[in-house]
Design an enzyme around this catalytic site. Structure first.
Site, PDB file in Angstrom:
ATOM      1  N   GLU A 453       0.813  -1.222   0.000  1.00 41.23           N
ATOM      2  CA  GLU A 453       0.000   0.000   0.000  1.00 41.23           C
ATOM      3  C   GLU A 453       0.844   1.268   0.000  1.00 41.23           C
ATOM      4  O   GLU A 453       0.487   2.268  -0.636  1.00 41.23           O
ATOM      5  CB  GLU A 453      -0.962  -0.018   1.193  1.00 41.23           C
ATOM      6  N   HIS A 523     -12.108  -6.884   7.322  1.00 44.55           N
ATOM      7  CA  HIS A 523     -12.846  -6.439   6.137  1.00 44.55           C
ATOM      8  C   HIS A 523     -14.033  -5.563   6.533  1.00 44.55           C
ATOM      9  O   HIS A 523     -14.974  -5.416   5.760  1.00 44.55           O
ATOM     10  CB  HIS A 523     -13.325  -7.630   5.303  1.00 44.55           C
TER      11      HIS A 523
END
Length: 723
Positions: A453, A523
């Site tokens: 990321e 998530h």
């Protein structure tokens, strides 16, 4: 030989000297000595309490001047670190430029008094503003090199276009430009260094990595920091690289290696890494005392390798300067530094009203009416949020050739043969929101990144600095955290810390939130308040398809970095579907939407809690005749305080509802401001409904209890109205 003059150089001498003439060698030494004397002057000023911090380039001068001689200012690009004083002087900075930053002057051309000393910056010279963070700059250099290659392949994209960020971005590029970045050996432990090597190697990018190895990361010796004590041994198997390991205190050896490295990069063969062994004759900074951890014998050994003494002796030995010539040169430099220090100390300080200047773009305000356009229905089909985000990306990539889309899994395929043949349909993201972009616009405009990321955001910053508009995707908000360093310390502050010289207007798209029935800890996370607490970044979070389309277009066309949060639960919900509003539909930031008018209570909310608040409000009116006004903020930073205040003055009661944890959450700031500014308009306490102070569990029964449900919102509404 005449005093102060350089002897003529014979062809043999020039060859022995790496091709440098006598005049160039004298100039080489002048830059080295100038750098050292600026360091010494700053040390004196710090001890006199006239400046506030000092960190030196001492011991690195020969290696850096060699790099400056091998590269081209205002042609190549430079992403330095805090010891790069000498190369910055070679590129064109002056002693006064550098000392103005040391005193924090208003006329400091690098940051206007905002950055510590040694944060070299010049838009004219292509020296990109660095931070005090270590290794982050390596990814910026990679993105800068990618942008140069992109503009070479798409030269028409460099044209200015009125009406969006492109109007204010000058693009200059050359087909053989090099992106230089430097780093200390201690910082090679950082992941972003390795991520930068990875992408530069894979893509054969013209990036020159200069490792300035002085043997210490503050007080940690290299053998405790780097396995085997030598970074060259660790990186040796990266493909497509030119590698050189040299004595960085030897000016000629340094210059030879760097000329060869630059030629490798310019030829398109790939990146280069030059590892120079230098010394650190002064402590890490004036806040450090190296005598606490370095022996006298070690310091004496370093002193024998001092590049200033070595270069001076070389010039005399080679008959290029005599003692009088050296003394004359050094006297002239000393006088230059004295004049620069006097001018810096007399310079004005930054005015108080300058503090917020350049925090956001002054050229293009995304809150303005320029971003308020009406939808133009192109067809009557009702589309989901996912559909209209995908349509917006297609429309904008047609509209603007500077847009590049990348991230994990965002491409249709990475091996394009199957896509071209029609054998493979393609993926286009785990949620399919980027589906078809690669097929429509090519693999150099929509492509997959490594699973890293920080790599995604760091490269995006470098691209945006050059004038591209990266629209990157972090696959799940839960995994944004490795990128936060780049977002908080680099992206958000680039414009402000460079005093407007540089900016990085990119878009970070990120699926967020829970209500997934099984999303669990990794998530289902929220955490938007962390980013609304970061000045310099715009944060938006639509709750429906039409708003997602209009706000994404504003995000792409504006001149600020934007975190665009997309609630996963809302991607394909029946709630909030809309027809395509056309390719120019935009919504200004900071403009909330009243999604339900009412008179008894105001609910301030956003994201997936909007439909849940509407469900609770409808039930309350149906059962109790209570009229609830629901405000969808849509834009979290900036947010629409005027809409909140007007509604609260009307209803005299307010409930703030959001999905993230209640403690230290986004609603706390709004609640505090309402209590502070609207206290006399309230007939009941300010209340909040939000997630529990924990993570989201996998078991749906637990998830329902952890996140705010319509029933809980209903109960809070009822209690407040009855208060």
């Amino acid at each position: 030989m005449p005093r102060n003059a350089a002897a003529a150089t014979t062809p043999k001498q020039a060859a022995d000297h790496g091709g440098l003439s006598a005049e160039q060698l004298v100039e080489f030494y002048r830059y080295m000595y100038l750098s050292r004397r600026i360091d010494d002057r700053e040390i004196l000023l710090k001890r006199q309490q006239k400046i506030f911090f000092q960190i030196s380039c001492a011991g690195h001068e020969a290696l850096q001047v060699a790099a400056g001689f091998a590269l081209k200012p205002s042609y190549d690009w430079f992403v330095p670190y805090y010891r790069d004083r000498a190369i910055s002087l070679v590129l064109g900075q002056t002693a006064e430029d550098q000392l103005l930053q040391a005193v924090g002057a208003a006329t400091d051309p690098q940051s206007g008094g905002r950055q510590m000393p040694s944060h070299w910056t010049s838009k004219k010279l292509h020296i990109v503003s660095p931070s005090s963070a270590t290794a982050t700059q390596c990814l910026h250099a990679v993105g800068i090199a990618e942008a140069g290659r992109y503009f070479s392949n798409h030269p028409k994209a460099a044209a200015k276009v009125d009406g969006d960020y492109r109007q204010f971005k000058d693009v200059v590029f050359y087909n053989d430009e090099v992106a230089y970045t430097s780093i200390g050996e201690g910082s090679t432990s950082q992941g972003e260094f390795w991520e930068a090597l990875n992408t530069a190697s894979n893509s054969k990018l013209p990036v020159l990595f200069l490792v300035e190895d002085n043997g210490y990361a503050i007080s940690t010796p290299v053998e405790c920091n780097t396995p085997g004590g030598n970074i060259s041994h660790l990186v040796a198997n990266f493909p497509n690289f030119f590698f050189a390991e040299i004595d960085g205190t030897d000016a000629i050896a340094s210059y030879r290696a760097l000329v060869e490295a630059v030629a490798w990069c310019r030829s398109g063969k790939g990146p280069a890494l030059v590892h120079g062994h230098v010394i650190r004759p002064y402590s890490h900074s004036l806040s450090d005392d190296e005598r606490l951890y370095r022996t006298a014998a070690e310091l004496e050994a370093d002193a024998l390798r001092d590049p200033i003494s070595k270069m001076q002796a070389f010039l005399i030995q080679e008959g290029i300067l005599d003692q009088e010539g050296v003394a004359s040169l050094e006297k002239a430099v000393d006088q230059e530094v004295q004049r620069a220090a006097d001018a810096a100390l007399a310079a004005p300080l930054p005015p108080e009203d300058s503090i917020l200047v350049h925090q956001y773009s002054e050229d293009l305000d995304p809150k303005s009416s320029a971003f308020a356009t009406e939808p133009k229905q192109t067809d009557a089909a009702e589309r989901t949020m996912a559909d209209l985000i995908n349509l917006c990306l297609h429309d904008e990539m047609r509209h603007d050739e500077r847009i590049v889309v990348f991230g994990e899994d965002v491409a249709d395929v990475s091996r394009e043969d199957g896509l071209r043949s029609g054998e493979l349909k393609g993926k286009g993201g785990v949620f399919k929101l980027t589906y078809g972009l690669q097929k429509a616009f090519g693999g150099d405009r929509c492509f997959n990144s490594p699973l890293a990321e920080a790599n995604i955001v760091g490269r995006g910053i470098g691209m945006a600095l050059r004038g591209l508009k990266p629209v990157v995707e972090i696959q799940f908000f839960d995994y944004i955290w490795p990128a936060v360093h780049q977002m908080r310390n680099e992206l958000s502050v680039m414009r402000w810390r460079s005093n407007g010289a540089y900016s990085a207007p990119m878009v970070i798209r990120c699926p967020i939130g829970g209500y997934l029935t099984g999303g669990s800890i990794y998530h289902s996370q929220s955490g938007e308040s962390i980013f609304t607490h970061t000045p310099g970044i715009r944060v938006v979070m639509p709750s429906n398809a039409l708003d997602a389309n209009g706000l994404l277009r504003t995000s792409i066309r504006c001149d600020d970095p934007v975190l665009f949060l997309e609630h996963k639960r809302l991607y394909r919900e029946a709630y909030g579907r809309a027809s395509n509003p056309g390719p120019d539909y935009m919504i200004p930031f900071g403009k909330a939407k009243i999604v339900r008018s009412g008179k008894h209570l105001t609910v301030v909310t956003y994201g997936a809690v909007v439909p849940r608040s509407l469900q609770a409000a409808q039930k309350l009116e149906r059962e109790k005749g209570i009229s609830i006004e629901v405000i969808d903020l849509r834009s979290l930073s900036p947010y629409d305080w005027e809409a909140i205040a007007e509604s609260v003055r009307k209803t005299n009661r307010v409930l703030i509802a959001h999905e993230d944890m209640i403690s230290w959450g986004y609603g706390a700031e709004i609640a505090a401001r309402i209590a502070d500014e609207l206290f006399h308009d309230l007939d009941a306490p300010v209340r909040r409904v939000a997630g529990m102070d924990t993570f989201v569990a996998y078991q749906p029964v637990l998830e329902d209890l952890i996140l705010p449900q319509p029933e809980k919102i209903y109960a809070a509404m009822k209690d407040l109205v009855e208060f």
